[in-house]
Design a protein around this motif. Structure first.
Motif, PDB file in Angstrom:
ATOM      1  N   ILE A 122       0.849  -1.187   0.000  1.00 15.83           N
ATOM      2  CA  ILE A 122       0.000   0.000   0.000  1.00 15.83           C
ATOM      3  C   ILE A 122       0.883   1.234   0.000  1.00 15.83           C
ATOM      4  O   ILE A 122       1.724   1.407   0.883  1.00 15.83           O
ATOM      5  CB  ILE A 122      -0.930   0.032   1.222  1.00 15.83           C
ATOM      6  N   LEU A 129      -4.560   6.332  -3.154  1.00 16.23           N
ATOM      7  CA  LEU A 129      -4.032   5.228  -2.370  1.00 16.23           C
ATOM      8  C   LEU A 129      -3.871   4.057  -3.324  1.00 16.23           C
ATOM      9  O   LEU A 129      -4.835   3.633  -3.963  1.00 16.23           O
ATOM     10  CB  LEU A 129      -4.989   4.868  -1.233  1.00 16.23           C
ATOM     11  N   PHE A 131      -2.956   0.160  -4.103  1.00 20.53           N
ATOM     12  CA  PHE A 131      -2.861  -1.194  -3.573  1.00 20.53           C
ATOM     13  C   PHE A 131      -2.132  -2.045  -4.609  1.00 20.53           C
ATOM     14  O   PHE A 131      -2.672  -2.346  -5.680  1.00 20.53           O
ATOM     15  CB  PHE A 131      -4.267  -1.730  -3.299  1.00 20.53           C
ATOM     16  N   SER A 151      -9.618  -4.624  -0.450  1.00 21.79           N
ATOM     17  CA  SER A 151      -8.866  -3.395  -0.702  1.00 21.79           C
ATOM     18  C   SER A 151      -9.254  -2.319   0.305  1.00 21.79           C
ATOM     19  O   SER A 151     -10.399  -2.280   0.774  1.00 21.79           O
ATOM     20  CB  SER A 151      -9.137  -2.888  -2.123  1.00 21.79           C
ATOM     21  N   ASN A 199      -2.270  -3.295  -9.993  1.00 25.30           N
ATOM     22  CA  ASN A 199      -2.592  -2.578  -8.756  1.00 25.30           C
ATOM     23  C   ASN A 199      -3.970  -1.951  -8.871  1.00 25.30           C
ATOM     24  O   ASN A 199      -4.586  -1.942  -9.945  1.00 25.30           O
ATOM     25  CB  ASN A 199      -1.522  -1.533  -8.399  1.00 25.30           C
ATOM     26  N   LYS A 592       1.122   1.033   7.169  1.00 28.89           N
ATOM     27  CA  LYS A 592       0.095   0.006   7.005  1.00 28.89           C
ATOM     28  C   LYS A 592      -1.261   0.425   7.525  1.00 28.89           C
ATOM     29  O   LYS A 592      -2.115  -0.416   7.790  1.00 28.89           O
ATOM     30  CB  LYS A 592       0.524  -1.283   7.710  1.00 28.89           C
ATOM     31  N   LYS A 647      -6.929  -7.191   5.919  1.00 31.35           N
ATOM     32  CA  LYS A 647      -7.494  -5.886   5.591  1.00 31.35           C
ATOM     33  C   LYS A 647      -8.606  -5.631   6.606  1.00 31.35           C
ATOM     34  O   LYS A 647      -9.588  -6.364   6.667  1.00 31.35           O
ATOM     35  CB  LYS A 647      -8.042  -5.849   4.182  1.00 31.35           C
TER      36      LYS A 647
END
Length: 789
Positions: A122, A129, A131, A151, A199, A592, A647
């Motif tokens: 991330i 943002l 991922f 996500s 991504n 994170k 997540k």
């Protein structure tokens, strides 16, 4: 129309010639055996503050090229999972080719490599943002919808509905807005394999280049680029719901590419049946009457989807694409219910109500797009054209019989055809300047025409007689939009983005029954602002504001009166106007985790309201009051250990409704939690455990009880991960249900629903390819109006 089309052409021709200087750096990334490395990350950083100015990934031949914002001293950084990072300081004054760059393989063990890769799962880049799916445990064995479910900031429910902060986001594929919504969008994304996804860019803040209709953020799924050849996949699902209710899905997709073109497509067929138990009450305070219904709702659906597209180079740095999409959905239902009517606690009537219905919906869409990369500084011109045609026929038949003679037996039928045609054309120009400034400008025209008809008959003395609910109504809407946006890196630590979008709406409503016409013309301005600052230890903080609007769905914009049962009708409202949505957000991110504080204020809020005429409750949408939401969202993502990826999302928000008199009501603080855990057992086996919870929530005149569920999934791969097998249990403890209440001054309606939520789903997916893989480019549609179909 001619004037607006001429304006669009003039706009594009004026700005297209903007050309930047040819200042760039290129090279090739290889391993120790001189083999090219594809998908290596290449970044150009400022030498002093290490801030990233521009980045890319290597192509199948390991090649890369970066446009340089301006002359100066830079550090070139190259990284790839399993290899040591490579850095070199360069003074760039002219175009530079640095030749081959060899990366050294890391000698760390597997666990160390996983931990190293986790640093980049991330990241924050400007207002997005990012991922990095390809570096996460989700890189294989999942479909696209499941990747979104895991996500940051994204929620996906069991029906495949995607949301961000209780809103439907704009979903893009490779920067191209999807023209799908609802079940079609969920179906398309679920057909993507995680192996295809590089991504996912997640943007809670909205930019000026997205339609004002978008209010739920932006999700951009970036697919990997592949070399020449052929590949595809076959997928089959079987769902067991119990008592003979089940579902199945069969689909395939393919992709074939040459050096300068590729063709792709997919087809799938799904069939589902289900059962829902419903209990409704209608409590009339003034007459002290209570009507209860106990219903059994049975449904089945059959859906066909197809897509085929072509993308090709027509000249150097110029690409065209064309894509066709079609969907055919047939939905049937039967609802039988026991009706009891009480007055002051005494039973005065009982009977049976039977309703059957069918919806036949067909959607066809054609998309064209053109992209011209004008120079090496990535000045781009893009043109999109889109056409969509949807035909829907809804048939509803109802019959009710009563035993005590208090209410009259009735048999009715309703046929409601609706035809919708939408076309749009859009042009966008993106220009980079040497001062690290980026300019974005664009213009778009969307035209929508919809025909609505309701044929309503009642059976009297064995003859069908038209009721006063029969209507015929046409709706046309034309939206002309333009935008300008500026992005700027300021000094070492700051990034700013400002923009303005303007949309003029011209609409006409024609009632074919009395030939009356209502016309409206209005212009809306939509400013956007974003400011971020980089902090030490890979942290950042940002502040943003945007104004958007929500146009009402087309099915609300009519004069129809749809009968649900003898005591409830749903009415259309052609006088609805769009809601205005103001969004403020303050965000803090570190390695994170991320925390967002936000405020959303909606004026001209569209809310559903019941009103009574005798014992009949009419439900209709109105623009009334202000809806306000204040909340905080916490996201935790990444590897806890080398075998455990998580997540976690926790959102706490307070909503309240403010009526026209300025009085607030329906205040409620709601907690929503979503946790997705992936446990890696070995290289071919993993277990997913997913938990979701939401407490009671309130909207204007609408209260929903809390609910929770736990889902479990086991998956295993075979034949070098070409065959994926899965067992999935939805709602493991069978806890999902839905209880709601609509309270008014003289009336209250309650509803309880329990469907077959605990289901067992079996899936097999086989990925095949020729000796080479393929060039995987897809087309774009910017027809945002289709999201309202």
């Amino acid at each position: 129309m001619k004037k607006r089309s001429t304006l669009l052409l003039y706009f594009l021709l004026v700005f297209a010639p903007l050309i930047a200087q040819d200042l760039s750096i290129s090279g090739k990334v290889i391993d120790a055996s001189a083999k090219p490395i594809e998908f290596a990350n290449v970044y150009l950083q400022h030498r002093e503050d290490k801030s990233i100015q521009i980045g890319t990934i290597t192509d199948p031949d390991g090649q890369f090229q970066l446009a340089i914002p301006q002359k100066g001293s830079y550090e070139l950084a190259i990284s790839f999972v399993g290899f040591s990072d490579w850095h070199k300081t360069l003074d760039i004054e002219a175009r530079l080719d640095i030749g081959s760059i060899q990366l050294e393989a890391m000698t760390n063990d597997l666990e160390e490599i996983v931990v190293t890769a986790d640093r980049n799962i991330i990241t924050q880049k400007e207002d997005k943002l990012i991922f990095n799916v390809a570096a996460s445990p989700l890189k294989s064995g999942y479909d696209g919808l499941e990747v979104l479910q895991r996500s940051p900031n994204v929620l996906v429910d069991s029906e495949g509905n995607i949301s961000m902060r209780n809103e439907a986001p704009t979903v893009m594929i490779n920067g191209r807005i999807s023209n799908l919504s609802g079940a079609e969008l969920a179906n398309y994304i679920s057909n993507l394999n995680s192996e295809e996804i590089k991504n996912i860019e997640i943007q809670t803040h909205l930019s000026a280049n997205t339609d004002a209709q978008s209010s739920g953020g932006v999700i951009n799924i970036i697919l990997k680029k592949k070399p020449i050849g052929f590949d595809g996949s076959i997928r089959s699902d079987y769902t067991i719901k119990g008592s003979g209710f089940n579902g199945f899905y069969n689909g395939m997709n393919f992709n074939y590419g040459a050096q300068k073109w590729n063709i792709y497509g997919n087809y799938n067929y799904s069939s589902n049946s289900g059962e829902t138990k419903l209990q409704n009450t209608f409590d009339y305070f003034t007459t002290e009457e209570l009507i209860e219904t106990d219903e059994l709702f049975i449904n089945d659906s059959n859906r066909h989807n197809y897509r085929i597209g072509f993308v090709g180079d027509i000249a150097k740095n110029q690409v065209i694409g064309i894509e066709g999409f079609g969907s055919n959905n047939l939905y049937n239902f039967e609802n039988i219910g026991q009706v009891n009517s009480y007055q002051r606690g005494n039973l005065i009537e009982d009977g049976i109500a039977l309703t059957t219905g069918q919806t036949d919906a067909q959607l066809n869409n054609l998309t064209f797009n053109y992209t011209w990369t004008i120079d090496t500084s990535n000045t781009n011109l893009k043109i999109f054209a889109d056409f969509a045609d949807q035909k829907v026929i809804r048939i509803n038949n109802s019959a009710s019989t009563y035993n005590q003679g208090v209410y009259e037996d009735k048999t009715e039928r309703n046929i409601a055809p609706a035809n919708t045609t939408i076309y749009s054309i859009q042009g966008d120009l993106e220009k980079h300047f040497k001062s690290r400034l980026k300019l974005e400008i664009g213009i778009k025209l969307t035209n929508t025409n919809r025909e609505n008809t309701l044929l309503s008959d009642i059976l009297i003395n064995q003859n069908w007689t038209a009721t006063n609910r029969t209507t015929s109504f046409n709706y046309s809407e034309q939206v002309l939009a333009g935008y300008v946006a500026l992005n700027k890196k300021i000094g070492k630590y700051y990034f700013a983005k400002i923009g303005l979008r303007v949309e003029n709406t011209n609409l006409e409503r024609l009632d074919l029954e009395d030939n009356s016409t209502i016309q409206q013309n209005y212009t809306n301005w939509f400013p956007v602002f974003f400011l971020s600052r980089d902090l030490p230890q890979n942290r950042s903080i940002s502040l943003s504001y945007s104004k958007r609007l929500r146009r009402p769905p087309f099915q609300f914009l009519n004069n129809n009166a749809i009968k649900i049962n003898d005591f409830r009708y749903e009415l259309g409202n052609p006088d609805l106007i769009p809601e205005n949505v103001h969004n403020w957000e303050l965000s803090f991110k570190e390695k994170k985790q991320r925390i967002d504080f936000y405020v959303q204020r909606t004026t001209e809020a569209i809310n559903g309201i019941y009103f009574l005429e005798g014992q009949i409750a009419y439900y209709q949408k109105y623009n009334e009051g202000i809806q306000q939401q204040v909340g905080i969202t916490y996201n935790r993502f990444g590897n806890l250990t080398s075998w455990w990826y998580i997540k976690g999302l926790v959102r706490i928000y307070n909503r309240q409704f403010i009526n026209e008199a300025g009085e607030d009501s329906f205040k409620q603080t709601t907690v929503r939690m979503d946790f997705s855990n992936n446990f890696k057992i070995n290289e071919t086996t993993s277990i997913d455990l997913i938990g979701r919870y939401i407490s009671q929530q309130k909207d204007a005149y609408f209260i929903v009880d809390g609910r929770y569920a736990v889902h479990l999934m086991l998956q295993k791969t075979f034949f070098n991960k070409q065959l994926h097998c899965r067992i999935y249990v939805n709602d493991l403890f069978n806890t999902l249900n839905f209880r709601s209440e609509r309270p008014f001054d003289n009336f209250k309606a309650t509803r309880y629903q329990k469907w077959r939520s605990r289901i067992l789903k079996l899936r097999m997916t086989y990925n095949f390819n020729g000796k080479n893989k393929v060039n995987q480019r897809k087309n774009k549609s910017d027809n945002e109006a289709q999201r309202r179909l």
